[in-house]
Scaffold this motif. Structure first.
Motif, PDB file in Angstrom:
ATOM      1  N   ALA A  41     -33.190  21.663 -19.838  1.00  0.00           N
ATOM      2  CA  ALA A  41     -33.033  22.396 -18.581  1.00  0.00           C
ATOM      3  C   ALA A  41     -32.161  23.635 -18.759  1.00  0.00           C
ATOM      4  O   ALA A  41     -32.459  24.702 -18.198  1.00  0.00           O
ATOM      5  CB  ALA A  41     -32.422  21.474 -17.519  1.00  0.00           C
ATOM      6  N   ALA A  42     -31.080  23.523 -19.538  1.00  0.00           N
ATOM      7  CA  ALA A  42     -30.188  24.666 -19.720  1.00  0.00           C
ATOM      8  C   ALA A  42     -30.905  25.821 -20.407  1.00  0.00           C
ATOM      9  O   ALA A  42     -30.764  26.989 -20.008  1.00  0.00           O
ATOM     10  CB  ALA A  42     -28.962  24.240 -20.527  1.00  0.00           C
ATOM     11  N   ALA A  43     -31.686  25.504 -21.445  1.00  0.00           N
ATOM     12  CA  ALA A  43     -32.399  26.561 -22.157  1.00  0.00           C
ATOM     13  C   ALA A  43     -33.395  27.267 -21.248  1.00  0.00           C
ATOM     14  O   ALA A  43     -33.471  28.508 -21.206  1.00  0.00           O
ATOM     15  CB  ALA A  43     -33.107  25.979 -23.376  1.00  0.00           C
ATOM     16  N   PHE A  44     -34.159  26.499 -20.478  1.00  0.00           N
ATOM     17  CA  PHE A  44     -35.167  27.109 -19.624  1.00  0.00           C
ATOM     18  C   PHE A  44     -34.550  27.738 -18.377  1.00  0.00           C
ATOM     19  O   PHE A  44     -35.148  28.641 -17.778  1.00  0.00           O
ATOM     20  CB  PHE A  44     -36.244  26.083 -19.267  1.00  0.00           C
ATOM     21  N   ALA A  45     -33.365  27.304 -17.981  1.00  0.00           N
ATOM     22  CA  ALA A  45     -32.667  27.985 -16.897  1.00  0.00           C
ATOM     23  C   ALA A  45     -32.309  29.404 -17.301  1.00  0.00           C
ATOM     24  O   ALA A  45     -32.439  30.350 -16.510  1.00  0.00           O
ATOM     25  CB  ALA A  45     -31.405  27.207 -16.514  1.00  0.00           C
ATOM     26  N   VAL A  46     -31.864  29.563 -18.539  1.00  0.00           N
ATOM     27  CA  VAL A  46     -31.541  30.896 -19.046  1.00  0.00           C
ATOM     28  C   VAL A  46     -32.802  31.753 -19.108  1.00  0.00           C
ATOM     29  O   VAL A  46     -32.805  32.920 -18.695  1.00  0.00           O
ATOM     30  CB  VAL A  46     -30.871  30.806 -20.426  1.00  0.00           C
ATOM     31  N   ASP A  52     -33.302  36.112 -22.775  1.00  0.00           N
ATOM     32  CA  ASP A  52     -34.154  36.002 -23.947  1.00  0.00           C
ATOM     33  C   ASP A  52     -33.541  35.013 -24.926  1.00  0.00           C
ATOM     34  O   ASP A  52     -32.596  34.278 -24.596  1.00  0.00           O
ATOM     35  CB  ASP A  52     -34.343  37.371 -24.609  1.00  0.00           C
ATOM     36  N   GLY A  53     -34.079  34.964 -26.145  1.00  0.00           N
ATOM     37  CA  GLY A  53     -33.576  34.033 -27.133  1.00  0.00           C
ATOM     38  C   GLY A  53     -32.108  34.235 -27.457  1.00  0.00           C
ATOM     39  O   GLY A  53     -31.369  33.267 -27.677  1.00  0.00           O
ATOM     40  N   GLY A  54     -31.675  35.485 -27.475  1.00  0.00           N
ATOM     41  CA  GLY A  54     -30.262  35.753 -27.734  1.00  0.00           C
ATOM     42  C   GLY A  54     -29.368  35.186 -26.656  1.00  0.00           C
ATOM     43  O   GLY A  54     -28.280  34.659 -26.936  1.00  0.00           O
ATOM     44  N   ASP A  55     -29.811  35.269 -25.402  1.00  0.00           N
ATOM     45  CA  ASP A  55     -29.023  34.707 -24.303  1.00  0.00           C
ATOM     46  C   ASP A  55     -28.958  33.186 -24.385  1.00  0.00           C
ATOM     47  O   ASP A  55     -27.915  32.579 -24.103  1.00  0.00           O
ATOM     48  CB  ASP A  55     -29.626  35.133 -22.963  1.00  0.00           C
ATOM     49  N   VAL A  56     -30.070  32.566 -24.761  1.00  0.00           N
ATOM     50  CA  VAL A  56     -30.064  31.111 -24.949  1.00  0.00           C
ATOM     51  C   VAL A  56     -29.056  30.729 -26.033  1.00  0.00           C
ATOM     52  O   VAL A  56     -28.301  29.757 -25.910  1.00  0.00           O
ATOM     53  CB  VAL A  56     -31.470  30.597 -25.306  1.00  0.00           C
ATOM     54  N   GLY A  57     -29.033  31.526 -27.102  1.00  0.00           N
ATOM     55  CA  GLY A  57     -28.085  31.278 -28.178  1.00  0.00           C
ATOM     56  C   GLY A  57     -26.641  31.441 -27.732  1.00  0.00           C
ATOM     57  O   GLY A  57     -25.758  30.683 -28.148  1.00  0.00           O
ATOM     58  N   TYR A 250     -34.607  28.321 -30.973  1.00  0.00           N
ATOM     59  CA  TYR A 250     -35.941  28.618 -31.491  1.00  0.00           C
ATOM     60  C   TYR A 250     -36.999  27.693 -30.894  1.00  0.00           C
ATOM     61  O   TYR A 250     -38.110  28.121 -30.564  1.00  0.00           O
ATOM     62  CB  TYR A 250     -35.934  28.507 -33.011  1.00  0.00           C
ATOM     63  N   GLY A 251     -36.650  26.403 -30.744  1.00  0.00           N
ATOM     64  CA  GLY A 251     -37.621  25.459 -30.197  1.00  0.00           C
ATOM     65  C   GLY A 251     -38.105  25.838 -28.806  1.00  0.00           C
ATOM     66  O   GLY A 251     -39.319  25.908 -28.569  1.00  0.00           O
ATOM     67  N   PRO A 252     -37.198  26.081 -27.853  1.00  0.00           N
ATOM     68  CA  PRO A 252     -37.672  26.483 -26.520  1.00  0.00           C
ATOM     69  C   PRO A 252     -38.491  27.771 -26.518  1.00  0.00           C
ATOM     70  O   PRO A 252     -39.453  27.903 -25.750  1.00  0.00           O
ATOM     71  CB  PRO A 252     -36.361  26.665 -25.737  1.00  0.00           C
ATOM     72  N   LEU A 253     -38.132  28.723 -27.387  1.00  0.00           N
ATOM     73  CA  LEU A 253     -38.898  29.970 -27.440  1.00  0.00           C
ATOM     74  C   LEU A 253     -40.315  29.734 -27.953  1.00  0.00           C
ATOM     75  O   LEU A 253     -41.291  30.257 -27.405  1.00  0.00           O
ATOM     76  CB  LEU A 253     -38.178  30.982 -28.327  1.00  0.00           C
ATOM     77  N   VAL A 254     -40.439  28.965 -29.030  1.00  0.00           N
ATOM     78  CA  VAL A 254     -41.768  28.648 -29.570  1.00  0.00           C
ATOM     79  C   VAL A 254     -42.567  27.864 -28.542  1.00  0.00           C
ATOM     80  O   VAL A 254     -43.780  28.086 -28.372  1.00  0.00           O
ATOM     81  CB  VAL A 254     -41.638  27.869 -30.892  1.00  0.00           C
ATOM     82  N   ALA A 255     -41.901  26.920 -27.853  1.00  0.00           N
ATOM     83  CA  ALA A 255     -42.596  26.140 -26.833  1.00  0.00           C
ATOM     84  C   ALA A 255     -43.123  27.033 -25.718  1.00  0.00           C
ATOM     85  O   ALA A 255     -44.253  26.862 -25.251  1.00  0.00           O
ATOM     86  CB  ALA A 255     -41.657  25.074 -26.267  1.00  0.00           C
TER      87      ALA A 255
END
Length: 388
Positions: A41-46, A52-57, A250-255
Motif C-alpha cells: 500500500a505504501a509503494a502504490f500510495a506514493v 515515481d520510482g525515486g520517490d518510492v525509494g 523495482y518490484g512495484p514499478l515492474v508490476a
C-alpha cells in the motif's frame, strides 16, 4: 481406549509453547498480516500521488535511516526497561504513524515529505521494538525443542505474510492503499494489546556495570575477532541491499508497467510468503548438522527475484521464483535463530544487530554456535536482532 480424564490431563499445546510464546506468536501473526499489506500500500500510495520510482525509494529509505540510527539505543532501552513495555510503546507509535498515513492518503492530499516523515516514525518504532521482541522470544523458549519452536513461530509469521501480501494487493487494487494502511494501524493496536500481557518476571534485572560506550567497545572486540560472524553480516548486507531495493522500489514499478498493477505484485509476494511457510515447515522436521553452512548456502537464491524482475518474466514464473526463494530464505532464518538460542542474553548479539542494520543486514537472526559463554559482566544488553 482413552478415558475422558486422560483427555483432560493431556496438554493442549506442546511443552515449549508456554504463555509468553503463545502471546508472542499470536501478536506476530496479527502484525505481519497488516504490515505485509501495508508494504504494498505504501509503494502504490506514493505512485498514485504522482510519485515515481525515486520517490518510492525515498519513502523506503525514510524508514531505514531511523532504524539504523536508533536500533542501538533501542537495545539499550530494552535492556534497562521491562521488555513488554518497550514493545507496547513501539507498537503504539507504529499505530499512530500508520493511522496518520492512512488519513493523508484517504484525503488525497498526501505529500512526499509527509509520507517520508510518517514512515520514518514507523522505522523508529521498529528500532525500539526489535531488540525487545526478539529478546523476549528467545527467553520464552527452553530445551531441545528450540529449533521446532522457532520454526513454528516463523511459520505463523510467514503464514500471515502470505495472507497479508495477497489480501493487501487485492485491497489496494479494489479500494485503494489508504484503507490498507488503516487496517495496518488497527493490527498494531491489537498486537500491542496482546503484548501488554507478557510476563517478564523471569527475566533478571540488569546488573550494575559500565555504561553503553564500554559495552560497545567490548562488544566490538568480540565481533571483529570472529571472521565467520562479520563474514555473514557482510554477505547479507549485500544481499539485503539488493533485495530490499527490488521489493520496495523495482518490484512495484515492474508490476505497474508490465504485470498489471498491485494485484499481481501482491500475488507474487504471497507466493514468497508461502515459500517461507514451506521452509519453516521443513525446518520443524530437519535440523542441519552444520546450521550456518546450510543457512549461508541458502542465501544465494535471493538473487533470483531480482533477475526475474529484470527480464521481466511472466507472473506465473515470477511466483515460482518467489516461492523457491522463500523456502531457502526460511531455512537460513530458522538455522540462524537456532544457532543463537543457547547464547540468549549475550551483549554481543545486540551489537551485531546494530552493525547488521547499518548495512541492511540479515534481519533473520544473529550469532553462531561457537559464541562464547558470557561472563556476568557481559550480560549487558538484551540480545537481539532485527526481525521484520
Amino acid at each position: 481406549m482413552t478415558s475422558a480424564a486422560d483427555l483432560r490431563r493431556r496438554p493442549r499445546r506442546p511443552s515449549w509453547a508456554g504463555r509468553n510464546y503463545s502471546l508472542l506468536t499470536a501478536a506476530a501473526f496479527v502484525t505481519n498480516l497488516g504490515s505485509h499489506g501495508a508494504l504494498i500500500a505504501a509503494a502504490f500510495a506514493v505512485l498514485e500521488a504522482g510519485g515515481d520510482g525515486g520517490d518510492v525509494g525515498l519513502v523506503a529509505a525514510a524508514r531505514t535511516l531511523p532504524l539504523v540510527l536508533f536500533l542501538l539505543i533501542g537495545g539499550a532501552v530494552a535492556d534497562r526497561l521491562p521488555r513488554h513495555r518497550v514493545m507496547v510503546a513501539a507498537n503504539a507509535l507504529n499505530c499512530v504513524s500508520q493511522a496518520a498515513f492512512a488519513v493523508l492518503v484517504l484525503s488525497g492530499e498526501a505529500q512526499l515529505w509527509q509520507m517520508m516523515l510518517l514512515t520514518a516514525l514507523g522505522g523508529t518504532g521498529q528500532a525500539f521494538f526489535s531488540p525487545a521482541a526478539e529478546g523476549m522470544l528467545l527467553s520464552s523458549v527452553r530445551g531441545e525443542q528450540a529449533s521446532r519452536a522457532f520454526a513454528v513461530f516463523r511459520m505463523a509469521m510467514q503464514g500471515a505474510a502470505v495472507g497479508g501480501a495477497a489480501l493487501g494487493g487485492a485491497m489496494v487494487a479494489v479500494i485503494g492503499p489508504g484503507w490498507v494502511l488503516a487496517a495496518d494501524a488497527a493490527a498494531f493496536a491489537v498486537a500491542g494489546s496482546m503484548r501488554a500481557f507478557l510476563d517478564v518476571s523471569h527475566i533478571p534485572r540488569r546488573a550494575p556495570g559500565g555504561g553503553m560506550l564500554a559495552d560497545l567497545r567490548e562488544g566490538w572486540r568480540e565481533f571483529a575477532g570472529r571472521p565467520w560472524l562479520w563474514g555473514i553480516v557482510v554477505q547479507f548486507s549485500i544481499a539485503n541491499a539488493v533485495v530490499g531495493a527490488a521489493d520496495a522500489v523495482y518490484g512495484p514499478l515492474v508490476a505497474r508497467d508490465h504485470l498489471g498493477g498491485a494485484g499481481p505484485w501482491g500475488l507474487a509476494l504471497g507466493f514468497f510468503g508461502a515459500g517461507t511457510v514451506a521452509g519453516a515447515l521443513l525446518m520443524t522436521r530437519w535440523k542441519p548438522r552444520r546450521l550456518l553452512l546450510a543457512g549461508t548456502l541458502c542465501v544465494f537464491p535471493l538473487a533470483l527475484p531480482s533477475a526475474a524482475l529484470a527480464v521481466p518474466v511472466p507472473i506465473t514464473v515470477l511466483c515460482a521464483v518467489m516461492f523457491l526463494t522463500g523456502v531457502t530464505l526460511e531455512v537460513f532464518g530458522v538455522s540462524w535463530m537456532t544457532a543463537q538460542h543457547p547464547r540468549e542474553g549475550n551483549f554481543f548479539v545486540w551489537l551485531v544487530t546494530w552493525y547488521d542494520a547499518r548495512t541492511g543486514g540479515t534481519s533473520k537472526g544473529r550469532t553462531g554456535p561457537d559464541w562464547p559463554v558470557c561472563r556476568p559482566r557481559r550480560l549487558r544488553a538484551n540480545s537481539l536482532l532485527t526481525t521484520a
